[in-house]
Scaffold this motif. Structure first.
Motif, PDB file in Angstrom:
ATOM      1  N   GLN A  39      59.460  20.514 -51.968  1.00  0.00           N
ATOM      2  CA  GLN A  39      58.355  21.241 -52.583  1.00  0.00           C
ATOM      3  C   GLN A  39      58.242  20.911 -54.084  1.00  0.00           C
ATOM      4  O   GLN A  39      57.964  21.781 -54.903  1.00  0.00           O
ATOM      5  CB  GLN A  39      58.510  22.745 -52.364  1.00  0.00           C
ATOM      6  N   LEU A  41      56.394  18.016 -56.612  1.00  0.00           N
ATOM      7  CA  LEU A  41      55.405  16.942 -56.691  1.00  0.00           C
ATOM      8  C   LEU A  41      55.765  16.008 -57.843  1.00  0.00           C
ATOM      9  O   LEU A  41      55.935  16.454 -58.983  1.00  0.00           O
ATOM     10  CB  LEU A  41      54.011  17.535 -56.901  1.00  0.00           C
ATOM     11  N   LYS A  43      54.558  12.876 -60.169  1.00  0.00           N
ATOM     12  CA  LYS A  43      53.386  12.127 -60.602  1.00  0.00           C
ATOM     13  C   LYS A  43      53.753  11.210 -61.758  1.00  0.00           C
ATOM     14  O   LYS A  43      54.702  11.481 -62.508  1.00  0.00           O
ATOM     15  CB  LYS A  43      52.261  13.072 -61.056  1.00  0.00           C
ATOM     16  N   GLU A  80      43.542  17.775 -57.106  1.00  0.00           N
ATOM     17  CA  GLU A  80      43.879  16.397 -56.766  1.00  0.00           C
ATOM     18  C   GLU A  80      42.764  15.830 -55.887  1.00  0.00           C
ATOM     19  O   GLU A  80      42.211  16.534 -55.045  1.00  0.00           O
ATOM     20  CB  GLU A  80      45.218  16.309 -56.034  1.00  0.00           C
ATOM     21  N   THR A 116      49.801  10.389 -57.994  1.00  0.00           N
ATOM     22  CA  THR A 116      50.809  11.083 -57.194  1.00  0.00           C
ATOM     23  C   THR A 116      51.701  10.076 -56.489  1.00  0.00           C
ATOM     24  O   THR A 116      51.216   9.209 -55.758  1.00  0.00           O
ATOM     25  CB  THR A 116      50.139  12.001 -56.158  1.00  0.00           C
ATOM     26  N   LYS A 119      55.281  13.771 -52.680  1.00  0.00           N
ATOM     27  CA  LYS A 119      54.846  15.157 -52.520  1.00  0.00           C
ATOM     28  C   LYS A 119      55.975  16.069 -52.042  1.00  0.00           C
ATOM     29  O   LYS A 119      56.111  17.190 -52.498  1.00  0.00           O
ATOM     30  CB  LYS A 119      53.675  15.228 -51.546  1.00  0.00           C
TER      31      LYS A 119
END
Length: 272
Positions: A39, A41, A43, A80, A116, A119
């Motif tokens: 959980q 992310l 980038k 996004e 991204t 994830k």
């Protein structure tokens, strides 16, 4: 010139190689990510010195513009969005594009572009995105011409390959090439029904105009077809050349009949 960077975040590691050739306008970034977070992310962010209020992102057979502000609830919810091979921020005469060959989620806020990379959700599979990831992307400077961005993204996704010969003296050749105009060839394949060769192309710059195709050999027939490969009209290709007048982002499908075996020479014909 290349620079090796190693990063650690919690239980994960990120290794990056930043490569820049002499006099190049493209910075290549190769990443090996050993990811063990959930959980979270990940980038890659690029704060850019570009003044604009919108981003432009490639989609299949075209590109779309989206605002880079959060003035409305709709824009706030767009945390996004998707792209295909590139996303760009441009001002008149100058722009910066992100090219990629495997990651398709991004966001743009103000003059910052973020791509991204990982994830790592836990639903529907708790172990999603765990382990090693290999990611390749690039930063491209350009003069505000999105056609150049498209061509650079094509080169980035389809790099030159060197093939060794088994001793045959036959010279390899392309079935068809774009010799002029803004069209790009998306696919060359056998027809779903029959022995014809299908060539599918589209106008990539978002502006109408002629594009000229050069065929390596003569064909007994060349027909315009719909997306279901049903013939629509006969094309008059002279001396192996055919010019198509395409609308912005128009998709065109050609059916090539049997080749005659003769190599094509110079000449031209026009088909609307």
């Amino acid at each position: 010139m290349a620079l090796l960077l190693r990063w650690r975040y919690e239980a994960s590691t990120i290794t990056q190689v930043l490569a820049l050739e002499a006099d190049a306008r493209r910075l290549d970034i190769d990443c090996v990510i050993d990811w063990h977070e959930h959980q979270t992310l990940l980038k890659a962010a690029f704060p850019l010195a570009v003044r604009t209020d919108h981003s432009t992102a490639e989609i299949q057979f075209g590109h779309v513009s989206r605002p880079t502000h959060r003035n409305t609830s709709w824009n706030q919810a767009r945390f996004e969005t998707s792209m295909q091979h590139w996303v760009d921020l441009s001002e008149p005469g100058f722009g910066v594009a992100l090219l990629n060959d495997c990651k398709y989620g991004y966001d743009a806020q103000g003059s910052t572009l973020r791509l991204t990379l990982v994830k790592s959700p836990v639903y529907p599979w708790p172990e999603a995105d765990q382990g090693e990831h290999r990611v390749r992307y690039a930063v491209l400077l350009h003069d505000g011409d999105l056609s150049a961005v498209h061509e650079a993204a094509e080169d980035f996704n389809l790099p030159l390959r060197i093939l060794t010969s088994s001793g045959s003296s036959a010279k390899p050749m392309s079935v068809v090439t774009v010799s002029a105009g803004t069209a790009t060839i998306e696919a060359v394949k056998r027809a779903a029904d029959g022995e014809a060769i299908v060539v599918r192309l589209w106008e990539a710059a978002g502006r109408r105009g002629p594009s000229t195709l050069q065929f390596a050999t003569h064909w007994q027939s060349i027909q315009r077809a719909d997306l279901l490969e049903n013939p629509i009209a006969q094309c008059d290709a002279r001396a192996g050349r055919l010019t198509l007048d395409l609308a912005p982002f128009e998709v065109a499908t050609l059916l090539l009949g049997q080749p005659t075996g003769e190599r094509a020479s110079s000449g031209s014909a026009t088909q609307s």
